[in-house]
Write a protein that holds these residues in place. Sequence first.
Motif, PDB file in Angstrom:
ATOM      1  N   PHE A 126       0.843  -1.204   0.000  1.00  9.84           N
ATOM      2  CA  PHE A 126       0.000   0.000   0.000  1.00  9.84           C
ATOM      3  C   PHE A 126       0.874   1.248   0.000  1.00  9.84           C
ATOM      4  CE2 PHE A 126      -4.641  -0.523   1.541  1.00  9.84           C
ATOM      5  CZ  PHE A 126      -4.872  -1.529   0.622  1.00  9.84           C
ATOM      6  N   SER A 127       1.890   1.243   0.857  1.00  9.71           N
ATOM      7  CA  SER A 127       2.771   2.400   0.967  1.00  9.71           C
ATOM      8  C   SER A 127       3.503   2.662  -0.346  1.00  9.71           C
ATOM      9  CB  SER A 127       3.767   2.186   2.102  1.00  9.71           C
ATOM     10  OG  SER A 127       4.669   3.260   2.205  1.00  9.71           O
ATOM     11  N   ARG A 128       4.003   1.603  -0.966  1.00  8.10           N
ATOM     12  CA  ARG A 128       4.728   1.773  -2.235  1.00  8.10           C
ATOM     13  C   ARG A 128       3.818   2.256  -3.354  1.00  8.10           C
ATOM     14  NH1 ARG A 128       9.096  -3.281  -2.510  1.00  8.10           N
ATOM     15  NH2 ARG A 128      10.289  -2.620  -0.653  1.00  8.10           N
ATOM     16  N   ALA A 129       2.525   1.967  -3.214  1.00 10.44           N
ATOM     17  CA  ALA A 129       1.558   2.447  -4.203  1.00 10.44           C
ATOM     18  C   ALA A 129       1.136   3.887  -3.931  1.00 10.44           C
ATOM     19  CB  ALA A 129       0.339   1.536  -4.215  1.00 10.44           C
ATOM     20  N   GLY A 130       1.694   4.487  -2.891  1.00 12.71           N
ATOM     21  CA  GLY A 130       1.370   5.868  -2.566  1.00 12.71           C
ATOM     22  C   GLY A 130       0.055   6.019  -1.828  1.00 12.71           C
ATOM     23  N   LEU A 131      -0.437   4.926  -1.230  1.00 11.31           N
ATOM     24  CA  LEU A 131      -1.708   4.965  -0.515  1.00 11.31           C
ATOM     25  C   LEU A 131      -1.460   5.299   0.951  1.00 11.31           C
ATOM     26  CD1 LEU A 131      -3.206   1.712  -2.087  1.00 11.31           C
ATOM     27  CD2 LEU A 131      -3.733   4.071  -2.721  1.00 11.31           C
ATOM     28  N   PRO A 132      -2.247   6.180   1.539  1.00 11.58           N
ATOM     29  CA  PRO A 132      -1.984   6.623   2.908  1.00 11.58           C
ATOM     30  C   PRO A 132      -2.513   5.691   3.989  1.00 11.58           C
ATOM     31  CG  PRO A 132      -3.857   7.818   2.023  1.00 11.58           C
ATOM     32  CD  PRO A 132      -3.342   6.953   0.906  1.00 11.58           C
ATOM     33  N   TRP A 133      -3.260   4.657   3.615  1.00 14.26           N
ATOM     34  CA  TRP A 133      -3.891   3.802   4.623  1.00 14.26           C
ATOM     35  C   TRP A 133      -2.970   2.653   5.010  1.00 14.26           C
ATOM     36  CZ3 TRP A 133      -6.359   5.298   0.043  1.00 14.26           C
ATOM     37  CH2 TRP A 133      -7.242   6.380   0.203  1.00 14.26           C
ATOM     38  N   LYS A 134      -3.088   2.217   6.275  1.00 13.68           N
ATOM     39  CA  LYS A 134      -2.239   1.149   6.788  1.00 13.68           C
ATOM     40  C   LYS A 134      -2.795  -0.241   6.462  1.00 13.68           C
ATOM     41  CE  LYS A 134       0.785   3.766   8.920  1.00 13.68           C
ATOM     42  NZ  LYS A 134       0.766   3.895  10.386  1.00 13.68           N
ATOM     43  N   GLY A 135      -4.061  -0.312   6.079  1.00 11.05           N
ATOM     44  CA  GLY A 135      -4.677  -1.599   5.793  1.00 11.05           C
ATOM     45  C   GLY A 135      -6.167  -1.445   5.595  1.00 11.05           C
ATOM     46  N   HIS A 136      -6.877  -2.558   5.749  1.00  6.19           N
ATOM     47  CA  HIS A 136      -8.312  -2.549   5.491  1.00  6.19           C
ATOM     48  C   HIS A 136      -9.082  -1.615   6.430  1.00  6.19           C
ATOM     49  CE1 HIS A 136      -7.893  -6.518   3.287  1.00  6.19           C
ATOM     50  NE2 HIS A 136      -8.775  -5.896   2.534  1.00  6.19           N
ATOM     51  N   THR A 137      -8.789  -1.656   7.712  1.00  4.65           N
ATOM     52  CA  THR A 137      -9.651  -0.993   8.688  1.00  4.65           C
ATOM     53  C   THR A 137      -9.778   0.497   8.429  1.00  4.65           C
ATOM     54  OG1 THR A 137      -9.067  -2.659  10.349  1.00  4.65           O
ATOM     55  CG2 THR A 137     -10.092  -0.631  11.138  1.00  4.65           C
ATOM     56  N   ASP A 138      -8.639   1.191   8.327  1.00  2.00           N
ATOM     57  CA  ASP A 138      -8.729   2.635   8.096  1.00  2.00           C
ATOM     58  C   ASP A 138      -9.188   2.959   6.682  1.00  2.00           C
ATOM     59  OD1 ASP A 138      -6.279   1.603   7.242  1.00  2.00           O
ATOM     60  OD2 ASP A 138      -5.151   3.421   7.679  1.00  2.00           O
ATOM     61  N   LEU A 139      -8.870   2.107   5.703  1.00  2.66           N
ATOM     62  CA  LEU A 139      -9.354   2.322   4.341  1.00  2.66           C
ATOM     63  C   LEU A 139     -10.876   2.193   4.282  1.00  2.66           C
ATOM     64  CD1 LEU A 139      -9.157   2.700   1.302  1.00  2.66           C
ATOM     65  CD2 LEU A 139      -8.521   0.280   1.101  1.00  2.66           C
ATOM     66  N   LEU A 140     -11.421   1.166   4.915  1.00  2.23           N
ATOM     67  CA  LEU A 140     -12.864   0.967   4.909  1.00  2.23           C
ATOM     68  C   LEU A 140     -13.581   2.111   5.617  1.00  2.23           C
ATOM     69  CD1 LEU A 140     -12.896  -2.845   5.628  1.00  2.23           C
ATOM     70  CD2 LEU A 140     -13.676  -1.768   3.517  1.00  2.23           C
ATOM     71  N   ALA A 141     -13.002   2.609   6.694  1.00  2.00           N
ATOM     72  CA  ALA A 141     -13.595   3.759   7.375  1.00  2.00           C
ATOM     73  C   ALA A 141     -13.649   4.950   6.432  1.00  2.00           C
ATOM     74  CB  ALA A 141     -12.791   4.095   8.632  1.00  2.00           C
ATOM     75  N   HIS A 142     -12.576   5.166   5.677  1.00  3.53           N
ATOM     76  CA  HIS A 142     -12.535   6.271   4.718  1.00  3.53           C
ATOM     77  C   HIS A 142     -13.567   6.081   3.602  1.00  3.53           C
ATOM     78  CE1 HIS A 142     -10.984   9.144   1.773  1.00  3.53           C
ATOM     79  NE2 HIS A 142     -10.930   8.152   0.904  1.00  3.53           N
ATOM     80  N   LEU A 143     -13.615   4.891   3.032  1.00  2.30           N
ATOM     81  CA  LEU A 143     -14.502   4.652   1.890  1.00  2.30           C
ATOM     82  C   LEU A 143     -15.980   4.757   2.266  1.00  2.30           C
ATOM     83  CD1 LEU A 143     -12.691   1.612   0.187  1.00  2.30           C
ATOM     84  CD2 LEU A 143     -12.751   3.991  -0.620  1.00  2.30           C
ATOM     85  N   THR A 144     -16.298   4.427   3.501  1.00  3.43           N
ATOM     86  CA  THR A 144     -17.702   4.452   3.929  1.00  3.43           C
ATOM     87  C   THR A 144     -18.063   5.689   4.741  1.00  3.43           C
ATOM     88  OG1 THR A 144     -17.188   3.196   5.940  1.00  3.43           O
ATOM     89  CG2 THR A 144     -17.821   1.924   3.976  1.00  3.43           C
ATOM     90  N   GLY A 145     -17.070   6.558   4.981  1.00  3.80           N
ATOM     91  CA  GLY A 145     -17.335   7.753   5.763  1.00  3.80           C
ATOM     92  C   GLY A 145     -17.695   7.448   7.206  1.00  3.80           C
ATOM     93  N   SER A 146     -17.089   6.420   7.760  1.00  2.00           N
ATOM     94  CA  SER A 146     -17.403   5.997   9.128  1.00  2.00           C
ATOM     95  C   SER A 146     -16.469   6.691  10.123  1.00  2.00           C
ATOM     96  CB  SER A 146     -17.267   4.477   9.261  1.00  2.00           C
ATOM     97  OG  SER A 146     -18.126   3.821   8.342  1.00  2.00           O
TER      98      SER A 146
END
Length: 289
Positions: free
Chosen positions: A88-108
């Motif tokens: 994820f980091s090498r792809a330039g993504l700021p999330w550490k994994g599923h949990t924080d990414l899912l929170a972002h995608l769902t606005g939780s």
Amino acid sequence: MKPRVAITVGDPAGIGPEIARKAAEDSRVRDVCEPVLYGPPADATFDIGAVSADAGRAAFDTITAAVRDAQAGTVQAIATAPVNKLAFSRAGLPWKGHTDLLAHLTGSPQVAMMFWSEPLKVVLATIHVPLADVPRLVTRETLAEIIDLTARELPRFGIATPRLALAGLNPHAGEDGLLGSEEEAVLRPAVADARARGVQIDGPFPGDTIFVRASRGEFDAVIACYHDQGLIPVKLLAFGQAVNVTLGLPIIRTSVDHGTAFDIAGKGVADPSSMITATLLAARLARPR
């Protein structure tokens, strides 16, 4: 009608595609849901067993597609194979994994990681942070949010009135301040506040005994202060049969209790047990009540 469960393959360079396929083909899974595989395009190629930006981006795109379909009602739940934080980091993504990414995608605004297993259920107050940062991050406000979220979400799992316990941060839960001040200054007041709100919770209890007590039925779930404190007992008691569940999402999401296992990727020997269990739990949670 059986619920449709999206099974994402996670990092395509790891064991995710193998265990996702095995889970989708398992008769126990097909008995209770319609599994739908989500992965990169069939013609996409990756360096199997290696961390790469391309694989990290592909995992992200797959998760995004599954979440979009879950929000639209095309699928009723998501079961995810593991992703790789470095990819994820090498792809330039700021999330550490599923949990924080899912929170972002769902606005939780408030989510938590729970590891569910038959013998033991654990919710983490902090997740992927350095151990040195944990005392600063475990605040009364953070604990209040995690405690209330846990009490609110556990009825979905058939636990109508959850009995919760809070694990201490320090050895012997601080020994009345002798081995650390956080229990008296932060954890004990957080428990008192929660009890005043009507939550059934006790603690803080020493981390070396509370998980044993919970596994024997005294408590329905333990809130752990940090990642390894909670995951070591779960994996010791139920590795391969534990499920990572994200609490606080508007969609159902479950996942495996292990990582991408690059060392055995592509060899056809990966054990799909946790992926199967995660999919079965997702299907169970998706069934109308």
